[in-house]
Design a protein around this motif. Structure first.
Motif, mmCIF file in Angstrom:
data_model
loop_
_atom_site.group_PDB
_atom_site.id
_atom_site.type_symbol
_atom_site.label_atom_id
_atom_site.label_comp_id
_atom_site.label_asym_id
_atom_site.label_seq_id
_atom_site.Cartn_x
_atom_site.Cartn_y
_atom_site.Cartn_z
ATOM 1 N N PRO A 167 -1.730 13.138 -7.974
ATOM 2 C CA PRO A 167 -2.943 13.016 -8.803
ATOM 3 C C PRO A 167 -2.747 13.564 -10.216
ATOM 4 O O PRO A 167 -3.294 14.604 -10.587
ATOM 5 N N HIS A 224 8.248 5.479 -7.509
ATOM 6 C CA HIS A 224 6.784 5.373 -7.497
ATOM 7 C C HIS A 224 6.424 4.071 -8.208
ATOM 8 O O HIS A 224 6.288 4.028 -9.434
ATOM 9 N N THR A 270 -6.481 9.917 -10.043
ATOM 10 C CA THR A 270 -7.247 9.682 -8.816
ATOM 11 C C THR A 270 -6.365 9.313 -7.629
ATOM 12 O O THR A 270 -6.877 9.029 -6.545
ATOM 13 N N SER A 271 -5.058 9.311 -7.812
ATOM 14 C CA SER A 271 -4.152 8.946 -6.724
ATOM 15 C C SER A 271 -4.170 10.013 -5.630
ATOM 16 O O SER A 271 -4.160 11.216 -5.924
ATOM 17 N N LEU A 273 0.822 5.884 -12.901
ATOM 18 C CA LEU A 273 0.257 7.145 -12.425
ATOM 19 C C LEU A 273 -1.237 7.208 -12.744
ATOM 20 O O LEU A 273 -1.703 6.663 -13.742
ATOM 21 N N SER A 274 -1.974 7.909 -11.882
ATOM 22 C CA SER A 274 -3.411 8.056 -12.070
ATOM 23 C C SER A 274 -3.861 9.391 -11.497
ATOM 24 O O SER A 274 -3.361 9.832 -10.449
ATOM 25 N N GLU A 307 3.996 2.278 -9.066
ATOM 26 C CA GLU A 307 2.666 2.066 -9.629
ATOM 27 C C GLU A 307 2.498 2.991 -10.822
ATOM 28 O O GLU A 307 3.162 4.029 -10.917
ATOM 29 N N ASN A 350 0.862 -1.181 0.000
ATOM 30 C CA ASN A 350 0.000 0.000 0.000
ATOM 31 C C ASN A 350 0.894 1.224 0.000
ATOM 32 O O ASN A 350 2.118 1.122 -0.101
ATOM 33 N N PHE A 351 0.271 2.398 0.152
ATOM 34 C CA PHE A 351 1.041 3.626 0.226
ATOM 35 C C PHE A 351 1.913 3.647 1.481
ATOM 36 O O PHE A 351 1.552 3.083 2.520
ATOM 37 N N HIS A 367 5.584 3.813 -1.757
ATOM 38 C CA HIS A 367 4.777 2.661 -1.367
ATOM 39 C C HIS A 367 5.609 1.696 -0.515
ATOM 40 O O HIS A 367 6.839 1.761 -0.520
#
Length: 692
Positions: free
Chosen positions: A479, A467, A474-475, A471-472, A469, A371-372, A435
């Motif tokens: 963001p 990072h 909605t992060s 990118l999104s 993951e 997770n974060f 993360h």
């Protein structure tokens, strides 16, 4: 999708037009087969998705994409409809009548092409029989435990069955991408179906495996025991599927000259045509628009930095540069190992020369996480609290009033402010990852960071953020979509050792962001052929072919250090030049290579109906940019005439530089860099190539 979001105009300004005899597409059907039709796995998805528009414009209702059916993809990407072509509908109904599910619709991307998707699961009961038929046709056995290869047999058998249901008219072209689709090609040829076939390899299977193992690949291309290497890696059956597809096809293509050389040795056939990858490009109607986007998204990244480095934000964000690397987590193939080593050396140079420039480097490479990171989330929460308090004071200023803390802050606000201030007094270093990594003890990036000591100390001029993951927007941390993030950065760094094409630096170029690539990537070789001085246009090419690893790392370090020395104005000029190269990467320019491959396949499959002179392919002129003659972007050659330069000197430089005039001068300098994609015969390994 287009990499622009505003009023746009067409690109290809000044590029030469290519005239060729049009195919009678009304009497032809074009099927393009790939495992990545509506199914994003890697870069092939991007190729097919972006190329669909120009192909649909050329072929209209006679263009179809074939791939596997995945319900979660179809629900969000495909609109169901009936086949417009009676022959296609008849073939589909025959397959459905035998209990195999087939889905037809329009793929909701630019160009909205028709897609025909086979449900692999519904046809799995035929697997043993089809594996037997494939063995009879090719003597290639597929192990039961390799699910990906078994799925490829099902998809290929369904594709060949579908093509078999057509009559002699209309004539058919079937274009297969990568080994997963190759079974259909092998069966089509073994059954002697009247189909013109094309096979494209975007990267050789064995080449990717060998480079991932840190083997001296390019220096030993002609010395590998191919069968032995494939067998040791338990991919011999896949390699045989790929090689058989290559040799069965009427036309064999690959995406770059460097991959063509690789295919000659790995797959034992010279490509007939090199088909570079492109993008759908819409240029902004105003030159400064993409510069405005850079400023806007850079400010969003700066907001993240304020939270991530809270308590350690002792560097100026106005003098901070953002570098990044993105892509598959292939530590060696993607050049992350060399990039980290170069960052260590860059950090040393910036500290020794007492530079006031800070470099924040992002590694956007997906890995397994829990997770974060709690510390990262806490930093963003502290930033938001402080921003809320500051905004209340700004509202007073907007009303023309001097803020009165007693009026705008009550007792609770003061308490929150004190807590936020105390929170900024962190006693640990800013985290190097956003993360919690599942296996951080064996993570190659984190282990290298530990070895070189880039822990985001106050004295470090290079800061690192992993990072792991995609990118999104909605992060809760960063963001931004990938495109927005790239626009906000200053430099993309992709020092890959194995990169058959390289969409990441291509996307940077389209968005006007300078990038670092290598002469072992297809993109780097393409730019060397088309641009007289790539570095002047923000395309820095590291020599990883003819230099030792240490020499290549030093070259990369010097490129990064030179970029850090540029002034803001020099970076703006360079971004303008970089964005201008996007014309070279437009599918409306590069699509001609696929057109030539289709013409060639028809002439070989149906020589009585279609003719083409094999010794004289249609000529195509490239767009070769000369070195710019005004205000060079490199600080090493644009030193001020005196140690203490004046503002008047800067103003004179501005008067000498005219972006529109320079752009027009570039467009008039058109040369022919190479003929249409045919690989020169007898290409031999050059002396002095190094593995690095």
């Amino acid at each position: 999708m287009p990499l622009a979001r505003s009023l746009s105009m067409t690109s290809l300004n000044g590029l030469p037009q290519w005239e060729d005899e049009d195919l009678p597409v009304e009497d032809l059907l074009l099927f393009e087969v790939s495992w990545e039709v509506t199914n994003k796995v890697g870069g092939i998805y991007t190729v097919i998705q972006t190329k669909a528009k120009i192909t649909a414009d050329e072929w209209g209702e006679n263009y179809f994409l074939i791939g596997p059916y995945f319900e979660h993809n179809v629900k969000t990407q495909v609109e169901a409809c009936e086949p417009p072509n009676p022959a296609v509908k008849k073939a589909m109904d025959t397959i459905k009548g035998q209990g195999c599910q087939v889905f037809f619709g329009r793929w909701l991307i630019e160009g909205t092409p028709y897609v025909l998707l086979f449900d692999i699961g519904s046809a799995a009961w035929n697997l043993d029989r089809w594996k037997g038929e494939f063995w009879d046709a090719s003597n290639i056995g597929i192990p039961f435990h390799d699910r990906e290869a078994n799925d490829a047999v099902i998809l290929g058998s369904l594709t060949a069955w579908f093509l078999k249901e057509f009559d002699d008219k209309p004539n058919i072209i079937a274009h297969f991408h990568e080994w997963q689709a190759g079974v259909g090609l092998i069966l089509t040829r073994s059954q002697k179906l009247p189909v013109a076939t094309i096979f494209t390899t975007h990267a050789t299977l064995l080449g990717r495996y060998l480079c991932a193992a840190s083997i001296d690949f390019y220096n030993n291309l002609d010395q590998f025991d191919i069968d032995k290497e494939a067998g040791e890696r338990q991919i011999y059956h896949r390699y045989c599927m790929e090689r058989a597809s290559v040799h069965c096809a009427h036309v064999f293509t690959t995406v770059s000259q460097i991959t063509a050389i690789e295919a000659e040795h790995m797959l034992k056939r010279n490509p007939d045509v090199v088909t570079p990858n492109g993008l759908n490009i819409k240029k902004f109607s105003a030159m400064h628009e993409f510069q405005n986007l850079h400023s806007m998204y850079k400010a969003r990244i700066q907001e993240f930095i304020r939270g991530h480095f809270y308590g350690h934000l002792d560097f100026s964000l106005e003098k901070t540069l953002f570098f990044f690397i993105a892509g598959r987590y292939e530590f060696s193939n993607k050049g992350a190992d060399m990039f980290l080593e170069a960052l260590s050396r860059l950090n040393f140079l910036l500290r020794v020369h007492k530079s006031d420039v800070t470099v924040v480097v992002f590694f956007i490479m997906p890995a397994k996480t829990n997770n974060f990171n709690v510390e990262t989330l806490k930093g963003q929460a502290v930033r938001k609290q402080l921003c809320h308090l500051v905004k209340q004071a700004l509202y007073c200023l907007y009303r023309g009033e001097i803020p009165d803390l007693n009026k705008i802050l009550d007792r609770d606000d003061i308490t929150i402010m004190k807590r936020a201030i105390f929170s900024t007094q962190r006693h640990c270093l800013p985290p190097v990852t956003t993360h919690n990594m599942i296996d951080d003890g064996n993570d190659p990036i984190l282990n290298t960071i530990r070895r070189i000591g880039l822990f985001n100390n106050r004295t470090d001029r290079v800061k690192v953020i992993l990072h792991p993951e995609f990118l999104s927007s909605t992060s809760p941390l960063l963001p931004l979509d990938y495109e927005e993030f790239v626009r906000g950065c200053h430099l993309g760094v992709f020092p890959s050792y194995y990169e058959p094409w390289g969409y990441t630096p291509a996307e940077c170029t389209v968005m006007g962001i300078p990038s670092v690539t290598t002469n072992l990537s297809g993109f780097g070789c393409f730019m060397q052929e088309h641009v007289a001085d790539p570095a002047a246009y923000g395309i820095y090419i590291v020599d990883r072919r003819f230099r030792s690893p240490d020499e290549s790392c030093n070259q990369l370090t010097q490129i990064l250090y030179g970029f850090c020395q540029q002034s803001r104005r020099q970076r703006i000029i360079q971004r303008n030049r970089t964005e201008r190269l996007s014309d070279l990467l437009d599918w409306r320019y590069l699509g001609r290579y696929y057109m030539h491959a289709r013409h060639l396949a028809l002439s070989r499959a149906f020589p009585d109906k279609f003719e083409m002179e094999p010794s004289a392919p249609p000529k195509t002129e490239g767009f070769r940019y000369p070195r710019p003659s005004s205000v060079p972007p490199s600080p090493s050659v644009s030193q001020h005439s005196s140690p203490h330069h004046s503002e008047e000197e800067d103003e004179d430089e501005d008067e000498r530089y005219d972006e529109d005039e320079e752009a027009e001068r570039d467009r008039q300098n058109i040369k022919s860099p190479f003929s249409l994609g045919v690989l020169p015969q007898g290409k031999k390994q050059q002396h002095g190539e190094y593995r690095n």
